[in-house]
Design an enzyme around this catalytic site. Structure first.
Site, PDB file in Angstrom:
ATOM      1  N   SER A 119       0.951  -1.250   0.084  1.00 41.46           N
ATOM      2  CA  SER A 119       0.149  -0.035   0.008  1.00 41.46           C
ATOM      3  C   SER A 119       0.915   1.307  -0.123  1.00 41.46           C
ATOM      4  O   SER A 119       2.063   1.170   0.640  1.00 41.46           O
ATOM      5  CB  SER A 119      -0.710   0.012   1.384  1.00 41.46           C
ATOM      6  OG  SER A 119      -1.618   1.230   1.536  1.00 41.46           O
TER       7      SER A 119
ATOM      8  N   TYR B 232      -2.300  -1.339  10.922  1.00 41.43           N
ATOM      9  CA  TYR B 232      -2.401  -1.875   9.549  1.00 41.43           C
ATOM     10  C   TYR B 232      -1.205  -1.332   8.628  1.00 41.43           C
ATOM     11  O   TYR B 232      -0.676  -2.281   7.920  1.00 41.43           O
ATOM     12  CB  TYR B 232      -3.699  -1.019   8.960  1.00 41.43           C
ATOM     13  CG  TYR B 232      -3.513  -1.153   7.413  1.00 41.43           C
ATOM     14  CD1 TYR B 232      -4.156  -2.364   6.826  1.00 41.43           C
ATOM     15  CD2 TYR B 232      -3.353  -0.048   6.860  1.00 41.43           C
ATOM     16  CE1 TYR B 232      -4.005  -2.527   5.501  1.00 41.43           C
ATOM     17  CE2 TYR B 232      -3.503   0.124   5.323  1.00 41.43           C
ATOM     18  CZ  TYR B 232      -3.828  -1.221   4.701  1.00 41.43           C
ATOM     19  OH  TYR B 232      -3.651  -1.454   3.342  1.00 41.43           O
TER      20      TYR B 232
ATOM     21  N   LYS C 176       1.954  -3.870   6.648  1.00 43.10           N
ATOM     22  CA  LYS C 176       2.554  -3.602   5.160  1.00 43.10           C
ATOM     23  C   LYS C 176       3.985  -3.674   5.082  1.00 43.10           C
ATOM     24  O   LYS C 176       4.497  -4.129   4.404  1.00 43.10           O
ATOM     25  CB  LYS C 176       1.671  -2.610   4.549  1.00 43.10           C
ATOM     26  CG  LYS C 176       0.177  -2.873   4.294  1.00 43.10           C
ATOM     27  CD  LYS C 176      -0.086  -4.150   3.333  1.00 43.10           C
ATOM     28  CE  LYS C 176      -1.608  -4.563   3.360  1.00 43.10           C
ATOM     29  NZ  LYS C 176      -1.904  -5.922   2.879  1.00 43.10           N
TER      30      LYS C 176
HETATM   31  C1  UD1 Z   1      -6.108   4.315   3.516  1.00 43.28           C
HETATM   32  C2  UD1 Z   1      -4.562   4.088   3.188  1.00 43.28           C
HETATM   33  C3  UD1 Z   1      -4.275   3.098   2.196  1.00 43.28           C
HETATM   34  C4  UD1 Z   1      -5.116   1.917   2.841  1.00 43.28           C
HETATM   35  C5  UD1 Z   1      -6.611   2.182   3.028  1.00 43.28           C
HETATM   36  C6  UD1 Z   1      -7.177   0.952   3.621  1.00 43.28           C
HETATM   37  C7  UD1 Z   1      -3.252   6.336   2.987  1.00 43.28           C
HETATM   38  C8  UD1 Z   1      -2.589   7.442   2.295  1.00 43.28           C
HETATM   39  N1  UD1 Z   1      -4.159   5.405   2.363  1.00 43.28           N
HETATM   40  O1  UD1 Z   1      -6.469   4.638   2.355  1.00 43.28           O
HETATM   41  O2  UD1 Z   1      -3.135   2.742   1.712  1.00 43.28           O
HETATM   42  O3  UD1 Z   1      -5.192   0.576   1.732  1.00 43.28           O
HETATM   43  O4  UD1 Z   1      -6.445   3.230   3.909  1.00 43.28           O
HETATM   44  O5  UD1 Z   1      -8.407   1.089   4.002  1.00 43.28           O
HETATM   45  O6  UD1 Z   1      -2.930   5.874   4.032  1.00 43.28           O
HETATM   46  N2  UD1 Z   1     -12.982  10.544   3.583  1.00 43.28           N
HETATM   47  C9  UD1 Z   1     -13.976  11.495   4.069  1.00 43.28           C
HETATM   48  N3  UD1 Z   1     -15.139  11.000   4.699  1.00 43.28           N
HETATM   49  C10 UD1 Z   1     -15.313   9.344   4.724  1.00 43.28           C
HETATM   50  C11 UD1 Z   1     -14.285   8.699   4.469  1.00 43.28           C
HETATM   51  C12 UD1 Z   1     -13.088   9.351   3.511  1.00 43.28           C
HETATM   52  O7  UD1 Z   1     -13.847  12.655   3.964  1.00 43.28           O
HETATM   53  O8  UD1 Z   1     -16.617   9.127   5.286  1.00 43.28           O
HETATM   54  C13 UD1 Z   1     -11.544  11.117   3.133  1.00 43.28           C
HETATM   55  C14 UD1 Z   1     -10.494  10.677   3.922  1.00 43.28           C
HETATM   56  O9  UD1 Z   1     -10.274  11.824   5.006  1.00 43.28           O
HETATM   57  C15 UD1 Z   1      -9.291  10.751   2.794  1.00 43.28           C
HETATM   58  C16 UD1 Z   1     -10.185  10.061   1.679  1.00 43.28           C
HETATM   59  O10 UD1 Z   1     -11.447  10.210   1.914  1.00 43.28           O
HETATM   60  O11 UD1 Z   1      -8.943  11.948   2.742  1.00 43.28           O
HETATM   61  C17 UD1 Z   1     -10.010   8.821   1.286  1.00 43.28           C
HETATM   62  O12 UD1 Z   1     -10.165   8.150   2.488  1.00 43.28           O
HETATM   63  P1  UD1 Z   1     -10.221   6.369   2.437  1.00 43.28           P
HETATM   64  O13 UD1 Z   1     -11.206   5.956   1.121  1.00 43.28           O
HETATM   65  O14 UD1 Z   1     -10.516   5.963   3.714  1.00 43.28           O
HETATM   66  O15 UD1 Z   1      -9.024   5.796   1.957  1.00 43.28           O
HETATM   67  P2  UD1 Z   1      -7.471   6.180   2.641  1.00 43.28           P
HETATM   68  O16 UD1 Z   1      -7.744   6.818   4.174  1.00 43.28           O
HETATM   69  O17 UD1 Z   1      -6.745   7.422   1.730  1.00 43.28           O
END
Ligand code: UD1
Length: 339
Positions: free
Chosen positions: A125, A150, A154
Site C-alpha cells: 500500500s 495496519y 504492510k
Molecule cells: C487508507 C490508506 C490506504 C489503505 C486504506 C485501507 C493512505 C494514504 N491510504 O486509504 O493505503 O489501503 O486506507 O482502508 O494512508 N474521507 C472522508 N469521509 C469519509 C471517508 C473518507 O472525508 O467518510 C476522506 C479521507 O479523509 C481521505 C479520503 O476520503 O482523505 C480517502 O479515504 P479512504 O477511502 O478511507 O482511503 P485512505 O484513508 O486514503
C-alpha cells in the site's frame, strides 16, 4: 496453464484480479475464509467468466489446509491479498492485525518453501510512504514510521519478503503498492462489499447517494490543498487488477528477484472533486457536511507510476468518472435497502 493461488480471491481487489487472470489465460485457485467477503462472490465470478472456478474456504493461517491445497495443485505462483485493511480497527485491535496480516504471510511462505513455489505478488500500500516530501511519490521515497498497526503490517510484510529474497536465490517477489482502489466491474456482477458502515470514501458516497446513509462527513476542509480537502490517487479496481497479471509477465521476462511498483493513476483528486465526479455521473446532489479531520490521515498523496508504465508495461485506462459510474451502477444493483 499456470495455476495461481489467489488468497483473498473473493474480496474486492481479489475478485477483480481473478477475472483478469482468467482473461489472460491463467488458472486461479481461490482461497478465502470469507471473513470480509461473501461466498456468493464465487457464484457471480463463475457467471461473469462463464466457467467454474476452483475455490476453497480456508484461512491462510491454517498451515495444514494450505499444504493440502498446494499438494492437490501444481501451483506456479501466488498472489497474497488476504489481509485486514481497516486503519481505525487496527489501532484498537492491533493483535488481530498482526496475527492475520503477518501471521498468514509467514504461514503461506513456509508452505510455499515446502512445495518449492518461489514467486509471490504481494498487496502492499501507498500507506508505507506516510506523508511524502515530494509528490508524485516514487518507489524510492523514504519509508516513514507507520501511522497505524495496519500500515505497519504492510511495511513488515515487505521486509519479510525482501528477507526471503536474500535468503533464497530462487525466491522472487513483486510488491505492488496500491493507491486508492475504487469502482466495480462494469457488468455489476462484482464490486466492493463493505460490511457495516464503510470506512472508505467511495462506498460511503454511493451508499449515501442510494439513501443507505443520511449524509457523508468530509473529514476536514482546512488542509493545505486547493480546496482544503485531502488528495488521493483513486484508481479503478480493474486497472489495479490488471497490474497483477503484468506482475507475473514481468516475473517471467525478468531475472530480478524483486520488483516494487506504485499502482496509481498518477493523478490526485480531492474529496470534493471525487464527490463532484459522483454527482456528475449519477445526477444526484450528494448530502454532505464538513467534519473534523480524521486522525492519521495524510494530507495529500498521488503516485509516480512511471516505473509501472515503463517496466511492467501497464497503464491505467479508466478515469475517475468511469470508476464512479461503475461504483454507482454496482450500488444500484445492491438495491435500495441495506442488506
Ligand atoms: C487508507 C490508506 C490506504 C489503505 C486504506 C485501507 C493512505 C494514504 N491510504 O486509504 O493505503 O489501503 O486506507 O482502508 O494512508 N474521507 C472522508 N469521509 C469519509 C471517508 C473518507 O472525508 O467518510 C476522506 C479521507 O479523509 C481521505 C479520503 O476520503 O482523505 C480517502 O479515504 P479512504 O477511502 O478511507 O482511503 P485512505 O484513508 O486514503
Amino acid at each position: 496453464m499456470h495455476k495461481i493461488l489467489v488468497t483473498g480471491g473473493a474480496g474486492y481487489i481479489g475478485s477483480h484480479t481473478v477475472v483478469e487472470l482468467i482473461n489472460s489465460g491463467f488458472e486461479p485457485i481461490i482461497v478465502d475464509n470469507y471473513s470480509n467477503s461473501n461466498p456468493l462472490v464465487i457464484q457471480n465470478l463463475e457467471k461473469l467468466c462463464n466457467r467454474s472456478i476452483t475455490h476453497y474456504e480456508a484461512d491462510c493461517n491454517d498451515e495444514k489446509v494450505l499444504s493440502e491445497i498446494f499438494n492437490e495443485h501444481n501451483i506456479s505462483g501466488v498472489i497474497h491479498f488476504a489481509a485486514y485493511k481497516a486503519v481505525g480497527e487496527s489501532v484498537s485491535e492491533p493483535l488481530k492485525y498482526y496475527e492475520n496480516n503477518i501471521g498468514s504471510l509467514i504461514t503461506l511462505l513456509k508452505v510455499m518453501n515446502r512445495f518449492d513455489v518461489s514467486t509471490i505478488v504481494f498487496s502492499s500500500s501507498c500507506t508505507v510512504y506516510g506523508q511524502p516530501d515530494q509528490l508524485p511519490v516514487s518507489e524510492n521515497a523514504v519509508i516513514r514510521p507507520a501511522n497505524s498497526p495496519y500500515g505497519y503490517t504492510k511495511q513488515v510484510s515487505e521486509t519479510i519478503l525482501q528477507d526471503c529474497v536474500h535468503a533464497n536465490p530462487k525466491f522472487r517477489t513483486v510488491l505492488l503498492r496500491y493507491f486508492n482502489p475504487i469502482g466495480a466491474h462494469p457488468s455489476s456482477l462484482i464490486g466492493e462489499l463493505p460490511i457495516g458502515i464503510p470506512n472508505n470514501l467511495v462506498p460511503f458516497i454511493t451508499q449515501t447517494g442510494a439513501g443507505w446513509r443520511n449524509e457523508l462527513t468530509i473529514f476536514g476542509d482546512d488542509y493545505n490543498t486547493s480546496d482544503g480537502t485531502c488528495i488521493r490517487d483513486y484508481i479503478h479496481v480493474i486497472d489495479l487488477a490488471k497490474a497483477h497479471v503484468k506482475a507475473f509477465e514481468w516475473l517471467e521476462k525478468n531475472t530480478d528477484s524483486i520488483g516494487v511498483f506504485n499502482i496509481g493513476t498518477g493523478n490526485g483528486s480531492s474529496v470534493l472533486q471525487t464527490i463532484q465526479a459522483f454527482e456528475k455521473v449519477s445526477g444526484i446532489k450528494l448530502a454532505y457536511k464538513i467534519g473534523n479531520r480524521r486522525e492519521g490521515d495524510v494530507e495529500q498523496i498521488w503516485a509516480s507510476n512511471d516505473k509501472a508504465v515503463n517496466e511492467l508495461n501497464w497503464k491505467a485506462i479508466y478515469s475517475l468518472e468511469d470508476a464512479m459510474d461503475h461504483a454507482w451502477k454496482w450500488q444500484l444493483k445492491l438495491g435500495e435497502k441495506q442488506p
